[in-house]
Design an enzyme around this catalytic site. Structure first.
Site, PDB file in Angstrom:
ATOM      1  N   ASP A  84       0.946  -1.003   0.162  1.00  0.00           N
ATOM      2  CA  ASP A  84       0.151   0.182   0.104  1.00  0.00           C
ATOM      3  C   ASP A  84       0.582   1.433  -0.448  1.00  0.00           C
ATOM      4  O   ASP A  84       0.581   1.900  -0.432  1.00  0.00           O
ATOM      5  CB  ASP A  84      -1.045  -0.536   1.328  1.00  0.00           C
ATOM      6  CG  ASP A  84      -2.273  -0.716   0.752  1.00  0.00           C
ATOM      7  OD1 ASP A  84      -2.673  -1.407  -0.596  1.00  0.00           O
ATOM      8  OD2 ASP A  84      -2.864  -1.221   2.063  1.00  0.00           O
ATOM      9  N   TYR A  85       2.001   1.273   0.270  1.00  0.00           N
ATOM     10  CA  TYR A  85       2.849   2.310   0.815  1.00  0.00           C
ATOM     11  C   TYR A  85       3.544   2.485  -0.400  1.00  0.00           C
ATOM     12  O   TYR A  85       3.500   4.275  -1.135  1.00  0.00           O
ATOM     13  CB  TYR A  85       3.625   1.916   2.065  1.00  0.00           C
ATOM     14  CG  TYR A  85       4.589   3.044   2.159  1.00  0.00           C
ATOM     15  CD1 TYR A  85       4.814   4.352   2.676  1.00  0.00           C
ATOM     16  CD2 TYR A  85       6.387   2.706   1.284  1.00  0.00           C
ATOM     17  CE1 TYR A  85       5.865   5.605   2.493  1.00  0.00           C
ATOM     18  CE2 TYR A  85       7.520   3.573   1.398  1.00  0.00           C
ATOM     19  CZ  TYR A  85       6.694   5.156   2.057  1.00  0.00           C
ATOM     20  OH  TYR A  85       7.857   5.906   1.971  1.00  0.00           O
ATOM     21  N   ASN A  86       4.639   1.599  -1.009  1.00  0.00           N
ATOM     22  CA  ASN A  86       4.126   1.383  -2.510  1.00  0.00           C
ATOM     23  C   ASN A  86       3.567   2.465  -3.863  1.00  0.00           C
ATOM     24  O   ASN A  86       4.099   3.477  -4.329  1.00  0.00           O
ATOM     25  CB  ASN A  86       5.015   0.664  -2.716  1.00  0.00           C
ATOM     26  CG  ASN A  86       6.329   0.469  -2.340  1.00  0.00           C
ATOM     27  OD1 ASN A  86       7.104   0.783  -2.192  1.00  0.00           O
ATOM     28  ND2 ASN A  86       6.961  -1.718  -2.282  1.00  0.00           N
ATOM     29  N   ALA A 144       0.663   4.078  -2.782  1.00  0.00           N
ATOM     30  CA  ALA A 144       0.679   6.153  -2.782  1.00  0.00           C
ATOM     31  C   ALA A 144       2.260   6.468  -3.152  1.00  0.00           C
ATOM     32  O   ALA A 144       2.150   7.493  -3.327  1.00  0.00           O
ATOM     33  CB  ALA A 144       1.306   6.061  -1.391  1.00  0.00           C
ATOM     34  N   LYS A 145       3.022   5.820  -2.496  1.00  0.00           N
ATOM     35  CA  LYS A 145       4.768   6.955  -3.177  1.00  0.00           C
ATOM     36  C   LYS A 145       4.563   7.078  -4.563  1.00  0.00           C
ATOM     37  O   LYS A 145       5.193   7.785  -5.270  1.00  0.00           O
ATOM     38  CB  LYS A 145       5.533   6.296  -2.275  1.00  0.00           C
ATOM     39  CG  LYS A 145       6.146   6.958  -1.285  1.00  0.00           C
ATOM     40  CD  LYS A 145       5.253   7.866  -0.586  1.00  0.00           C
ATOM     41  CE  LYS A 145       6.663   8.980  -1.009  1.00  0.00           C
ATOM     42  NZ  LYS A 145       6.762  10.180   0.068  1.00  0.00           N
TER      43      LYS A 145
END
Lengths: 211, 211
Positions: free
Chosen positions: A124-126, A128-129
């Protein structure tokens, strides 16, 4: 220069404003002033990434360069790390600030590397980035540099890194911060995405070897 | 035509494959076949939006048009509604499928309308749909149409809608499905973003009035 740091109270941001203040007038952008980190040449400016673009742009008056080093640490990825970040790009365009330096994450623009490089808890973080970086490189009209380190460690800095890295590696926060500071002075980094981890090359030399 | 519906088991997808099957060969794309919805001209094809682009592209062999009507209903917005959707666009490009019809949400491309139009609980959803639609309109090389209805209601269809709407309004699922079907046959909808709700204009006429 007058430099705005968005995410001034984070692990990277709080060190970054201290380093920048040696040479620049610094605006520490965050929702709350940090009373524990009072430094000459640093002034707090209110920035809430949930605000609209026009409101964020008001905090950018007279600014020469912007750092985005904010992050929700997984708590609000869509509204902070993705949409919040992109709103600051749009605000920079509105305010006429050309120079924009983004702290991102290694391989954020290479989804094909995620599975082999990270636990699935980081997907999920990847994402978004990824879409924040993609917007910056394809949609925004800014003189951007994107710095993509792997995992951050609270270790002493060495002043030495590698760029164009092909594995995630680790990064002392001080090395990342010193690289962010050096990027501002090095115009050859404009328009570049810099993958890094700690290494054996002096930061300035590593930035000049990017190709 | 051979038409792939991604999200075939959803409220929209299950009705859409039934309607399409009257005229087309339909591939019902989902993780699991729907044994309750067995229709002539409909064949199940395995699609998992968590797969990589190449794997998704394999499900698109010989397909003439793709519908994306999938959604995680807020449970996995980054991986399904945002990144999953965009991977299907990239897969369509790889598989050589030009026609791509996206079911989106009203004002997904107008963040300035969100605050006045929706409860804040929908912000994450709107952000995910926003960046999927933005990718489709600016990055993907596809003959896209984006349909953006407001809230969906399980009501009987009237066959009448309004387009170019300026308020969210409500939509019977049947009207949305009939509009999706009509879009496939109407080449003037290519490259358009269609905001709709239930109304007083026959669907074909409303699509021809888009301007």
């Amino acid at each position: 220069m007058k430099v705005l740091v968005i995410g001034a109270n984070g692990r990277v941001g709080s060190l970054l404003i201290n380093r920048l203040a040696a040479q620049h007038q610094v605006l520490a952008g965050s929702r709350n002033p940090n009373s524990e980190n009072v430094v000459d040449n640093v002034e707090h400016v209110f920035i809430d990434l949930l605000s609209d673009v026009d409101t964020i742009a008001e905090s950018m008056n007279g600014v020469d360069a912007i750092y985005f080093v904010s992050g929700s640490r997984g708590k609000n990825l869509l509204q902070i790390d993705l949409h919040g970040a992109i709103k600051t790009m749009q605000a920079a365009e509105k305010a006429g600030v050309k120079r924009y330096i983004m702290l991102s994450s290694v391989f954020a623009l290479q989804p094909e590397r995620w599975k082999e490089s990270f636990p699935s808890s980081l997907t999920d973080y990847n994402i978004a980035k990824h879409y924040a970086d993609l917007y910056l490189t394809t949609q925004a009209q800014l003189d951007y540099t994107i710095l993509q380190p792997g995992a951050l460690k609270e270790e002493a800095g060495t002043g030495k890194i590698e760029t164009n890295v092909t594995s995630p590696g680790t990064n002392s926060i001080a090395n990342v911060v010193d690289t962010l500071v050096a990027i501002l002075e090095n115009h050859s980094t404009i328009g570049k995405v810099i993958l890094m981890h700690d290494g054996n090359t002096l930061i300035d030399k590593a930035l000049n070897q990017l190709g």
